[in-house]
Design an enzyme around this catalytic site. Structure first.
Site, PDB file in Angstrom:
ATOM      1  N   ALA A  47       1.226  97.339  75.574  1.00 20.45           N
ATOM      2  CA  ALA A  47       0.580  97.894  74.390  1.00 20.45           C
ATOM      3  C   ALA A  47      -0.518  97.254  73.754  1.00 20.45           C
ATOM      4  O   ALA A  47      -1.521  97.517  73.055  1.00 20.45           O
ATOM      5  CB  ALA A  47       1.624  97.456  73.283  1.00 20.45           C
ATOM      6  N   SER A  48      -0.927  95.963  74.614  1.00 15.10           N
ATOM      7  CA  SER A  48      -2.309  95.281  74.236  1.00 15.10           C
ATOM      8  C   SER A  48      -3.409  95.357  75.471  1.00 15.10           C
ATOM      9  O   SER A  48      -4.388  94.940  75.274  1.00 15.10           O
ATOM     10  CB  SER A  48      -1.888  93.968  73.731  1.00 15.10           C
ATOM     11  N   HIS A  79       9.999 102.151  82.839  1.00 15.83           N
ATOM     12  CA  HIS A  79       9.798 101.084  81.578  1.00 15.83           C
ATOM     13  C   HIS A  79       9.407 100.016  82.174  1.00 15.83           C
ATOM     14  O   HIS A  79      10.184  99.414  82.983  1.00 15.83           O
ATOM     15  CB  HIS A  79      11.067 101.242  80.986  1.00 15.83           C
ATOM     16  N   ASP A  80       8.402  99.107  81.437  1.00 19.83           N
ATOM     17  CA  ASP A  80       7.932  98.166  81.903  1.00 19.83           C
ATOM     18  C   ASP A  80       9.140  96.955  81.856  1.00 19.83           C
ATOM     19  O   ASP A  80       9.146  95.948  82.936  1.00 19.83           O
ATOM     20  CB  ASP A  80       6.741  97.520  81.137  1.00 19.83           C
ATOM     21  N   THR A 128       4.403  91.267  74.540  1.00 22.18           N
ATOM     22  CA  THR A 128       4.538  91.755  72.880  1.00 22.18           C
ATOM     23  C   THR A 128       5.935  91.851  72.349  1.00 22.18           C
ATOM     24  O   THR A 128       6.111  91.571  71.266  1.00 22.18           O
ATOM     25  CB  THR A 128       3.866  93.194  72.978  1.00 22.18           C
ATOM     26  N   ASN A 177      16.223  94.263  71.656  1.00 22.83           N
ATOM     27  CA  ASN A 177      14.852  94.088  71.244  1.00 22.83           C
ATOM     28  C   ASN A 177      14.633  93.000  70.193  1.00 22.83           C
ATOM     29  O   ASN A 177      14.958  93.283  69.244  1.00 22.83           O
ATOM     30  CB  ASN A 177      14.476  95.421  71.166  1.00 22.83           C
ATOM     31  N   GLN A 237       0.361  87.589  68.642  1.00 26.44           N
ATOM     32  CA  GLN A 237      -0.807  88.422  68.913  1.00 26.44           C
ATOM     33  C   GLN A 237      -1.523  88.985  67.543  1.00 26.44           C
ATOM     34  O   GLN A 237      -2.794  89.015  67.556  1.00 26.44           O
ATOM     35  CB  GLN A 237      -0.289  89.632  69.713  1.00 26.44           C
TER      36      GLN A 237
END
Length: 465
Positions: free
Chosen positions: A12-13, A237-238, A260, A297, A305
Protein backbone atom coordinates in the site's frame (compact mmCIF):
# COMPACT_ATOMS: atom_id res chain seq x y z
CA UNK A 1 22.62 -20.88 -17.25
CA UNK A 2 20.88 -18.88 -14.53
CA UNK A 3 17.11 -19.13 -14.32
CA UNK A 4 15.35 -16.09 -12.91
CA UNK A 5 11.88 -15.71 -11.40
CA UNK A 6 10.36 -12.23 -11.07
CA UNK A 7 8.15 -11.27 -8.15
CA UNK A 8 6.22 -8.01 -8.34
CA UNK A 9 5.25 -7.24 -4.76
CA UNK A 10 2.94 -4.24 -4.43
CA UNK A 11 2.23 -2.87 -1.00
CA UNK A 12 0.00 0.00 0.00
CA UNK A 13 2.99 2.35 0.39
CA UNK A 14 5.58 0.94 -2.02
CA UNK A 15 6.23 -1.74 -4.60
CA UNK A 16 9.21 -3.64 -5.92
CA UNK A 17 10.28 -6.06 -8.61
CA UNK A 18 12.65 -8.67 -7.23
CA UNK A 19 14.43 -11.43 -9.12
CA UNK A 20 14.99 -14.77 -7.45
CA UNK A 21 17.10 -17.75 -8.42
CA UNK A 22 17.77 -21.16 -6.95
CA UNK A 23 21.47 -21.94 -6.55
CA UNK A 24 21.71 -25.52 -5.33
CA UNK A 25 18.92 -25.09 -2.82
CA UNK A 26 19.87 -21.56 -1.79
CA UNK A 27 17.41 -18.82 -2.78
CA UNK A 28 19.12 -15.64 -3.91
CA UNK A 29 17.32 -12.34 -4.37
CA UNK A 30 18.11 -9.16 -6.27
CA UNK A 31 15.96 -6.06 -6.12
CA UNK A 32 15.71 -4.64 -9.63
CA UNK A 33 13.17 -1.85 -9.24
CA UNK A 34 11.43 -0.09 -6.37
CA UNK A 35 8.64 2.46 -6.63
CA UNK A 36 6.31 4.44 -4.41
CA UNK A 37 2.62 3.77 -4.02
CA UNK A 38 -0.20 5.44 -2.19
CA UNK A 39 -3.82 6.48 -2.40
CA UNK A 40 -4.65 9.62 -4.36
CA UNK A 41 -7.66 11.88 -3.88
CA UNK A 42 -9.61 11.75 -7.15
CA UNK A 43 -12.95 13.55 -7.16
CA UNK A 44 -13.32 13.11 -3.41
CA UNK A 45 -12.36 9.44 -3.27
CA UNK A 46 -9.11 7.74 -2.25
CA UNK A 47 -8.00 5.79 -5.34
CA UNK A 48 -5.13 3.73 -6.70
CA UNK A 49 -3.40 4.86 -9.89
CA UNK A 50 -3.53 1.57 -11.81
CA UNK A 51 -2.00 3.02 -14.97
CA UNK A 52 1.01 4.22 -12.99
CA UNK A 53 1.35 0.90 -11.14
CA UNK A 54 1.31 -1.16 -14.33
CA UNK A 55 3.81 1.25 -15.83
CA UNK A 56 6.14 0.55 -12.91
CA UNK A 57 5.89 -3.20 -13.59
CA UNK A 58 6.96 -2.55 -17.18
CA UNK A 59 9.79 -0.31 -15.98
CA UNK A 60 11.04 -3.10 -13.75
CA UNK A 61 10.93 -5.61 -16.59
CA UNK A 62 12.81 -3.21 -18.88
CA UNK A 63 15.51 -2.95 -16.21
CA UNK A 64 15.77 -6.76 -16.21
CA UNK A 65 16.36 -6.61 -19.95
CA UNK A 66 18.94 -3.85 -19.56
CA UNK A 67 21.09 -5.88 -17.15
CA UNK A 68 20.70 -9.10 -19.10
CA UNK A 69 18.73 -10.96 -16.44
CA UNK A 70 15.59 -12.09 -18.23
CA UNK A 71 13.00 -13.76 -15.96
CA UNK A 72 11.50 -17.00 -17.22
CA UNK A 73 8.34 -16.37 -15.18
CA UNK A 74 6.65 -13.50 -13.36
CA UNK A 75 3.85 -13.17 -10.79
CA UNK A 76 2.18 -10.21 -9.06
CA UNK A 77 0.93 -9.94 -5.49
CA UNK A 78 -0.81 -7.00 -3.79
CA UNK A 79 -2.83 -6.07 -0.73
CA UNK A 80 -6.32 -7.58 -0.47
CA UNK A 81 -9.99 -6.57 -0.89
CA UNK A 82 -9.63 -3.86 -3.58
CA UNK A 83 -10.86 -4.39 -7.14
CA UNK A 84 -11.65 -2.82 -10.48
CA UNK A 85 -14.75 -3.11 -12.67
CA UNK A 86 -14.37 -3.47 -16.45
CA UNK A 87 -16.90 -2.74 -19.17
CA UNK A 88 -17.57 -4.75 -22.33
CA UNK A 89 -14.46 -3.24 -23.95
CA UNK A 90 -12.27 -4.06 -20.92
CA UNK A 91 -12.03 -0.39 -19.96
CA UNK A 92 -12.13 0.71 -16.32
CA UNK A 93 -15.52 1.74 -14.98
CA UNK A 94 -14.91 4.58 -12.55
CA UNK A 95 -11.76 4.56 -10.42
CA UNK A 96 -9.93 1.86 -8.50
CA UNK A 97 -11.20 3.10 -5.14
CA UNK A 98 -9.05 2.07 -2.17
CA UNK A 99 -10.12 0.31 1.00
CA UNK A 100 -9.49 3.35 3.21
CA UNK A 101 -12.09 5.42 1.35
CA UNK A 102 -15.06 6.73 3.33
CA UNK A 103 -17.62 5.34 0.83
CA UNK A 104 -17.70 2.13 2.90
CA UNK A 105 -19.17 3.82 5.98
CA UNK A 106 -22.49 2.25 6.93
CA UNK A 107 -22.32 -0.44 4.24
CA UNK A 108 -22.15 -3.18 6.86
CA UNK A 109 -25.67 -2.21 7.97
CA UNK A 110 -26.87 -2.46 4.36
CA UNK A 111 -25.40 -5.96 4.02
CA UNK A 112 -26.87 -7.07 7.35
CA UNK A 113 -30.35 -6.13 6.15
CA UNK A 114 -29.93 -9.09 3.80
CA UNK A 115 -27.84 -11.51 5.85
CA UNK A 116 -26.91 -11.26 9.53
CA UNK A 117 -23.30 -10.79 10.58
CA UNK A 118 -23.37 -14.14 12.40
CA UNK A 119 -24.72 -16.00 9.37
CA UNK A 120 -22.27 -14.24 7.06
CA UNK A 121 -19.32 -15.38 9.17
CA UNK A 122 -20.63 -18.94 9.39
CA UNK A 123 -20.92 -18.89 5.61
CA UNK A 124 -17.54 -17.33 4.70
CA UNK A 125 -15.28 -17.53 7.77
CA UNK A 126 -13.93 -14.05 7.03
CA UNK A 127 -13.61 -11.49 9.80
CA UNK A 128 -15.64 -8.34 9.63
CA UNK A 129 -13.74 -5.37 8.26
CA UNK A 130 -15.69 -2.47 6.80
CA UNK A 131 -13.35 -2.37 3.79
CA UNK A 132 -13.93 -5.99 2.67
CA UNK A 133 -14.99 -6.32 -0.96
CA UNK A 134 -18.49 -7.39 0.06
CA UNK A 135 -19.07 -3.96 1.66
CA UNK A 136 -17.26 -2.05 -1.09
CA UNK A 137 -19.57 -3.63 -3.66
CA UNK A 138 -22.55 -2.60 -1.57
CA UNK A 139 -21.20 0.96 -1.69
CA UNK A 140 -21.04 0.78 -5.50
CA UNK A 141 -24.53 -0.74 -5.68
CA UNK A 142 -25.96 1.91 -3.36
CA UNK A 143 -24.07 4.99 -4.56
CA UNK A 144 -23.24 4.21 -8.22
CA UNK A 145 -25.68 1.53 -9.40
CA UNK A 146 -24.95 2.26 -13.07
CA UNK A 147 -21.34 1.25 -12.59
CA UNK A 148 -22.34 -2.19 -11.36
CA UNK A 149 -25.02 -2.46 -14.03
CA UNK A 150 -22.51 -1.77 -16.82
CA UNK A 151 -19.80 -4.04 -15.41
CA UNK A 152 -18.81 -7.16 -17.35
CA UNK A 153 -15.92 -8.21 -15.12
CA UNK A 154 -14.63 -7.72 -11.58
CA UNK A 155 -10.92 -8.21 -11.06
CA UNK A 156 -9.06 -7.95 -7.77
CA UNK A 157 -5.96 -5.74 -7.98
CA UNK A 158 -3.36 -8.44 -8.77
CA UNK A 159 -5.81 -10.14 -11.13
CA UNK A 160 -6.07 -6.85 -13.03
CA UNK A 161 -2.28 -6.59 -13.28
CA UNK A 162 -2.13 -10.17 -14.57
CA UNK A 163 -4.86 -9.30 -17.07
CA UNK A 164 -2.86 -6.31 -18.32
CA UNK A 165 0.15 -8.61 -18.73
CA UNK A 166 -1.63 -11.48 -20.49
CA UNK A 167 -5.10 -10.41 -21.60
CA UNK A 168 -6.61 -13.21 -19.52
CA UNK A 169 -9.20 -12.63 -16.80
CA UNK A 170 -8.99 -14.90 -13.76
CA UNK A 171 -9.60 -14.78 -10.02
CA UNK A 172 -6.68 -16.14 -8.03
CA UNK A 173 -7.90 -18.08 -4.99
CA UNK A 174 -6.00 -16.43 -2.12
CA UNK A 175 -6.87 -12.86 -3.12
CA UNK A 176 -10.49 -13.85 -3.85
CA UNK A 177 -10.97 -15.07 -0.28
CA UNK A 178 -10.36 -11.54 1.04
CA UNK A 179 -13.59 -10.49 -0.68
CA UNK A 180 -15.76 -12.28 1.93
CA UNK A 181 -17.64 -13.82 -1.00
CA UNK A 182 -15.90 -17.22 -1.16
CA UNK A 183 -17.29 -20.41 0.38
CA UNK A 184 -14.43 -21.93 2.44
CA UNK A 185 -15.74 -25.46 1.86
CA UNK A 186 -16.24 -25.34 -1.92
CA UNK A 187 -13.26 -22.95 -2.35
CA UNK A 188 -15.29 -21.05 -4.94
CA UNK A 189 -17.57 -18.03 -5.23
CA UNK A 190 -20.70 -18.26 -3.09
CA UNK A 191 -23.08 -17.47 -5.93
CA UNK A 192 -26.13 -17.87 -3.70
CA UNK A 193 -24.76 -15.18 -1.37
CA UNK A 194 -23.79 -12.98 -4.32
CA UNK A 195 -27.31 -13.31 -5.71
CA UNK A 196 -28.86 -12.50 -2.32
CA UNK A 197 -26.83 -9.27 -2.20
CA UNK A 198 -27.91 -8.29 -5.69
CA UNK A 199 -24.45 -8.34 -7.24
CA UNK A 200 -24.26 -9.53 -10.88
CA UNK A 201 -22.91 -13.10 -10.81
CA UNK A 202 -21.47 -12.93 -14.31
CA UNK A 203 -18.75 -10.43 -13.34
CA UNK A 204 -16.95 -12.93 -11.09
CA UNK A 205 -14.20 -14.85 -12.87
CA UNK A 206 -13.23 -18.52 -12.59
CA UNK A 207 -11.11 -19.28 -9.53
CA UNK A 208 -7.52 -20.35 -10.24
CA UNK A 209 -5.04 -21.62 -7.65
CA UNK A 210 -1.46 -20.43 -7.03
CA UNK A 211 0.91 -22.08 -9.47
CA UNK A 212 -1.49 -21.81 -12.42
CA UNK A 213 0.13 -20.66 -15.65
CA UNK A 214 -1.64 -17.91 -17.56
CA UNK A 215 0.64 -18.39 -20.54
CA UNK A 216 2.98 -15.79 -21.96
CA UNK A 217 2.83 -12.01 -22.11
CA UNK A 218 0.58 -10.18 -24.52
CA UNK A 219 2.37 -9.34 -27.77
CA UNK A 220 2.14 -5.59 -27.06
CA UNK A 221 3.78 -6.06 -23.64
CA UNK A 222 6.58 -8.34 -24.84
CA UNK A 223 7.37 -5.95 -27.69
CA UNK A 224 7.53 -2.98 -25.32
CA UNK A 225 9.89 -4.62 -22.82
CA UNK A 226 11.94 -6.50 -25.41
CA UNK A 227 11.40 -10.10 -24.32
CA UNK A 228 8.72 -12.66 -23.51
CA UNK A 229 8.11 -14.68 -20.37
CA UNK A 230 5.47 -16.84 -18.70
CA UNK A 231 3.01 -15.47 -16.16
CA UNK A 232 2.37 -17.74 -13.17
CA UNK A 233 -0.14 -16.94 -10.45
CA UNK A 234 1.55 -16.71 -7.05
CA UNK A 235 -0.36 -16.43 -3.82
CA UNK A 236 -1.62 -13.10 -5.16
CA UNK A 237 -2.61 -11.81 -1.74
CA UNK A 238 0.62 -10.51 -0.25
CA UNK A 239 0.00 -12.21 3.09
CA UNK A 240 -0.54 -15.56 1.37
CA UNK A 241 2.89 -15.17 -0.21
CA UNK A 242 4.52 -13.94 3.00
CA UNK A 243 3.25 -16.92 5.01
CA UNK A 244 4.89 -19.28 2.50
CA UNK A 245 8.24 -17.78 3.44
CA UNK A 246 7.89 -18.46 7.18
CA UNK A 247 10.96 -20.67 7.72
CA UNK A 248 9.26 -23.49 9.60
CA UNK A 249 7.65 -26.81 8.76
CA UNK A 250 6.39 -27.42 12.29
CA UNK A 251 2.71 -28.29 12.57
CA UNK A 252 1.84 -25.44 14.92
CA UNK A 253 3.73 -22.43 13.61
CA UNK A 254 2.70 -19.03 14.90
CA UNK A 255 3.58 -16.05 12.71
CA UNK A 256 3.19 -12.33 12.19
CA UNK A 257 3.45 -10.99 8.68
CA UNK A 258 4.53 -7.50 9.64
CA UNK A 259 4.12 -4.52 7.35
CA UNK A 260 1.49 -1.84 6.83
CA UNK A 261 -0.77 -4.42 8.47
CA UNK A 262 0.23 -6.98 11.08
CA UNK A 263 -1.32 -10.35 10.23
CA UNK A 264 -0.97 -12.66 13.21
CA UNK A 265 -2.04 -16.27 13.06
CA UNK A 266 -1.34 -19.89 12.16
CA UNK A 267 -1.60 -22.09 9.10
CA UNK A 268 -4.54 -24.51 9.19
CA UNK A 269 -5.79 -27.28 6.92
CA UNK A 270 -9.47 -26.53 7.55
CA UNK A 271 -11.45 -23.37 8.36
CA UNK A 272 -12.87 -22.49 11.75
CA UNK A 273 -16.19 -20.72 11.22
CA UNK A 274 -17.39 -21.29 14.79
CA UNK A 275 -19.21 -18.79 16.97
CA UNK A 276 -16.15 -18.63 19.22
CA UNK A 277 -13.94 -17.74 16.27
CA UNK A 278 -16.44 -15.13 15.10
CA UNK A 279 -16.65 -13.58 18.54
CA UNK A 280 -12.87 -13.12 18.52
CA UNK A 281 -12.99 -11.77 14.95
CA UNK A 282 -10.54 -14.21 13.37
CA UNK A 283 -10.45 -14.79 9.66
CA UNK A 284 -9.96 -17.86 7.45
CA UNK A 285 -8.22 -16.55 4.36
CA UNK A 286 -7.09 -18.88 1.60
CA UNK A 287 -3.51 -20.07 1.32
CA UNK A 288 -1.33 -22.18 -0.94
CA UNK A 289 -2.66 -25.63 -1.83
CA UNK A 290 -5.98 -24.85 -0.09
CA UNK A 291 -4.39 -24.21 3.28
CA UNK A 292 -6.06 -21.57 5.44
CA UNK A 293 -4.46 -18.55 7.01
CA UNK A 294 -6.25 -18.47 10.34
CA UNK A 295 -5.33 -15.01 11.54
CA UNK A 296 -6.31 -11.61 12.81
CA UNK A 297 -5.74 -8.35 10.96
CA UNK A 298 -4.06 -5.82 13.25
CA UNK A 299 -3.62 -2.18 12.20
CA UNK A 300 0.15 -2.68 12.10
CA UNK A 301 2.88 -0.31 11.04
CA UNK A 302 0.38 1.85 9.17
CA UNK A 303 0.23 3.82 12.40
CA UNK A 304 3.98 4.47 12.53
CA UNK A 305 4.06 5.14 8.76
CA UNK A 306 1.34 7.76 9.24
CA UNK A 307 3.25 9.30 12.16
CA UNK A 308 6.44 9.47 10.07
CA UNK A 309 4.57 11.21 7.25
CA UNK A 310 2.86 13.60 9.66
CA UNK A 311 6.30 14.57 10.96
CA UNK A 312 7.25 15.46 7.35
CA UNK A 313 9.52 12.42 7.13
CA UNK A 314 11.97 14.19 9.41
CA UNK A 315 12.88 10.89 11.08
CA UNK A 316 13.65 7.48 9.62
CA UNK A 317 11.87 4.38 10.95
CA UNK A 318 15.10 3.38 12.70
CA UNK A 319 15.29 6.78 14.38
CA UNK A 320 11.66 6.56 15.50
CA UNK A 321 12.45 3.18 17.08
CA UNK A 322 15.44 4.66 18.92
CA UNK A 323 13.42 7.68 20.04
CA UNK A 324 10.62 5.44 21.33
CA UNK A 325 13.07 3.64 23.60
CA UNK A 326 13.93 6.95 25.29
CA UNK A 327 10.31 7.93 25.98
CA UNK A 328 8.65 7.29 29.34
CA UNK A 329 5.06 7.63 28.08
CA UNK A 330 3.10 4.62 29.34
CA UNK A 331 -0.18 5.06 27.45
CA UNK A 332 -1.66 2.24 25.35
CA UNK A 333 -4.22 2.52 22.53
CA UNK A 334 -6.37 -0.12 20.86
CA UNK A 335 -4.63 -0.54 17.50
CA UNK A 336 -7.76 -2.09 16.00
CA UNK A 337 -9.97 0.90 16.77
CA UNK A 338 -11.46 2.13 13.47
CA UNK A 339 -10.40 5.71 14.25
CA UNK A 340 -6.87 4.69 13.26
CA UNK A 341 -7.89 3.36 9.82
CA UNK A 342 -7.63 6.63 7.89
CA UNK A 343 -7.45 9.62 10.25
CA UNK A 344 -6.56 13.07 8.96
CA UNK A 345 -4.04 13.18 11.80
CA UNK A 346 -2.72 10.00 13.42
CA UNK A 347 -1.29 12.06 16.27
CA UNK A 348 -4.67 13.66 16.98
CA UNK A 349 -6.34 10.23 16.88
CA UNK A 350 -3.84 8.86 19.41
CA UNK A 351 -4.27 11.88 21.70
CA UNK A 352 -8.07 11.60 21.54
CA UNK A 353 -7.97 7.92 22.46
CA UNK A 354 -5.68 8.66 25.42
CA UNK A 355 -7.98 11.45 26.61
CA UNK A 356 -11.07 9.27 26.37
CA UNK A 357 -9.36 6.46 28.30
CA UNK A 358 -7.91 8.81 30.97
CA UNK A 359 -4.29 8.10 30.07
CA UNK A 360 -1.38 10.54 29.80
CA UNK A 361 -1.32 12.30 26.47
CA UNK A 362 1.81 11.86 24.32
CA UNK A 363 3.47 15.19 23.53
CA UNK A 364 6.78 14.61 21.77
CA UNK A 365 7.39 12.53 18.61
CA UNK A 366 9.21 10.01 20.79
CA UNK A 367 6.08 9.64 22.94
CA UNK A 368 3.85 8.95 19.95
CA UNK A 369 6.31 6.38 18.61
CA UNK A 370 6.46 4.61 21.97
CA UNK A 371 2.68 4.56 22.35
CA UNK A 372 2.29 3.00 18.89
CA UNK A 373 5.03 0.39 19.23
CA UNK A 374 4.02 -0.58 22.77
CA UNK A 375 0.35 -0.75 21.78
CA UNK A 376 1.19 -3.11 18.92
CA UNK A 377 3.13 -5.42 21.24
CA UNK A 378 0.24 -5.45 23.73
CA UNK A 379 -2.15 -6.22 20.87
CA UNK A 380 0.08 -9.15 19.83
CA UNK A 381 -0.04 -10.44 23.40
CA UNK A 382 -3.84 -10.26 23.46
CA UNK A 383 -4.11 -11.96 20.08
CA UNK A 384 -1.76 -14.72 21.22
CA UNK A 385 -4.06 -15.49 24.14
CA UNK A 386 -7.05 -15.60 21.80
CA UNK A 387 -5.33 -17.92 19.33
CA UNK A 388 -4.22 -20.26 22.10
CA UNK A 389 -7.77 -20.34 23.45
CA UNK A 390 -9.54 -21.06 20.18
CA UNK A 391 -6.85 -23.43 18.85
CA UNK A 392 -6.25 -25.11 22.23
CA UNK A 393 -2.50 -24.94 21.64
CA UNK A 394 0.29 -23.42 23.75
CA UNK A 395 2.92 -21.72 21.62
CA UNK A 396 6.57 -21.32 22.52
CA UNK A 397 7.87 -19.53 19.43
CA UNK A 398 6.71 -16.69 17.20
CA UNK A 399 8.01 -16.05 13.67
CA UNK A 400 7.95 -12.44 12.42
CA UNK A 401 8.51 -11.92 8.70
CA UNK A 402 8.18 -8.96 6.36
CA UNK A 403 9.40 -5.39 6.32
CA UNK A 404 8.21 -4.73 9.87
CA UNK A 405 10.65 -7.32 11.18
CA UNK A 406 13.33 -4.59 10.94
CA UNK A 407 11.74 -2.74 13.89
CA UNK A 408 14.17 -3.88 16.58
CA UNK A 409 12.40 -2.09 19.43
CA UNK A 410 9.04 -3.58 18.45
CA UNK A 411 10.60 -7.05 18.29
CA UNK A 412 12.01 -6.61 21.80
CA UNK A 413 8.65 -5.40 23.11
CA UNK A 414 6.88 -8.31 21.41
CA UNK A 415 9.18 -10.86 23.02
CA UNK A 416 8.71 -9.18 26.39
CA UNK A 417 4.91 -8.97 26.18
CA UNK A 418 4.25 -12.43 24.71
CA UNK A 419 7.03 -14.20 26.63
CA UNK A 420 7.75 -16.18 23.49
CA UNK A 421 10.98 -16.80 21.65
CA UNK A 422 10.70 -14.45 18.68
CA UNK A 423 12.43 -15.42 15.43
CA UNK A 424 12.71 -12.47 13.04
CA UNK A 425 13.17 -12.61 9.24
CA UNK A 426 13.28 -12.83 6.32
CA UNK A 427 12.42 -9.22 5.54
CA UNK A 428 11.37 -9.77 1.91
CA UNK A 429 9.03 -12.61 2.86
CA UNK A 430 6.27 -11.65 0.43
CA UNK A 431 8.57 -11.58 -2.59
CA UNK A 432 10.17 -14.85 -1.47
CA UNK A 433 6.78 -16.55 -1.14
CA UNK A 434 5.76 -15.23 -4.54
CA UNK A 435 8.96 -16.64 -6.06
CA UNK A 436 8.58 -19.95 -4.22
CA UNK A 437 5.24 -20.62 -5.94
CA UNK A 438 6.78 -19.91 -9.33
CA UNK A 439 9.70 -22.21 -8.49
CA UNK A 440 7.35 -24.97 -7.35
CA UNK A 441 5.40 -24.64 -10.60
CA UNK A 442 8.66 -25.12 -12.51
CA UNK A 443 9.87 -28.02 -10.31
CA UNK A 444 12.75 -26.10 -8.74
CA UNK A 445 11.56 -27.63 -5.47
CA UNK A 446 9.71 -30.89 -5.02
CA UNK A 447 7.46 -29.65 -2.21
CA UNK A 448 6.59 -26.64 -0.08
CA UNK A 449 8.41 -28.30 2.81
CA UNK A 450 11.61 -28.40 0.77
CA UNK A 451 11.13 -24.78 -0.27
CA UNK A 452 10.67 -23.67 3.35
CA UNK A 453 13.84 -25.52 4.34
CA UNK A 454 15.59 -23.56 1.60
CA UNK A 455 14.24 -20.31 3.06
CA UNK A 456 15.62 -21.26 6.48
CA UNK A 457 19.03 -21.97 4.96
CA UNK A 458 19.10 -18.95 2.65
CA UNK A 459 18.25 -16.05 4.96
CA UNK A 460 19.58 -14.89 8.32
CA UNK A 461 17.19 -14.64 11.25
CA UNK A 462 17.53 -12.88 14.59
CA UNK A 463 16.25 -14.28 17.86
CA UNK A 464 14.67 -12.24 20.66
CA UNK A 465 13.59 -13.49 24.06
Amino acid sequence: MEKYFAAVDMGASSGRLILGENENGIIKLEEIHRFENGLKDIKGHLCWDTKYLFGEILTGLKKCKAIGKIPSTIGVDTWGVDFVLLDENDNLIGQAVGYRDSRNEGMDKEVYKIISEVDLYARTGIQKAIYNTIYQLMAVKTQNPNQLGNAKALLMMPDYMHFLLTGKKTSEYTIATTSQLINPNTKSWDYELIDMLGYPKEIFQEIKVPGTSLGNLRKEVSEEIGFDCEVILPGSHDTASAVLAVPSNEKNTLYISSGTWSLMGVEAMKPDCSKESHALNFTNEGGYNYRFRYLKNIMGLWMIQSLKKELDDKYSFAELCEMAEESSCVSIVDCNDERFLAPKSMMDAVVTFCKESNQPEPKEPSDFARVIYHSLAVCYKKTLAEIEFVQNVKYQKLFIVGGGSNAKYLNELTAKETRLTVSVGPTEATAIGNIIVQMLAKNEFSSLEEARRAVAESFDVKIYG
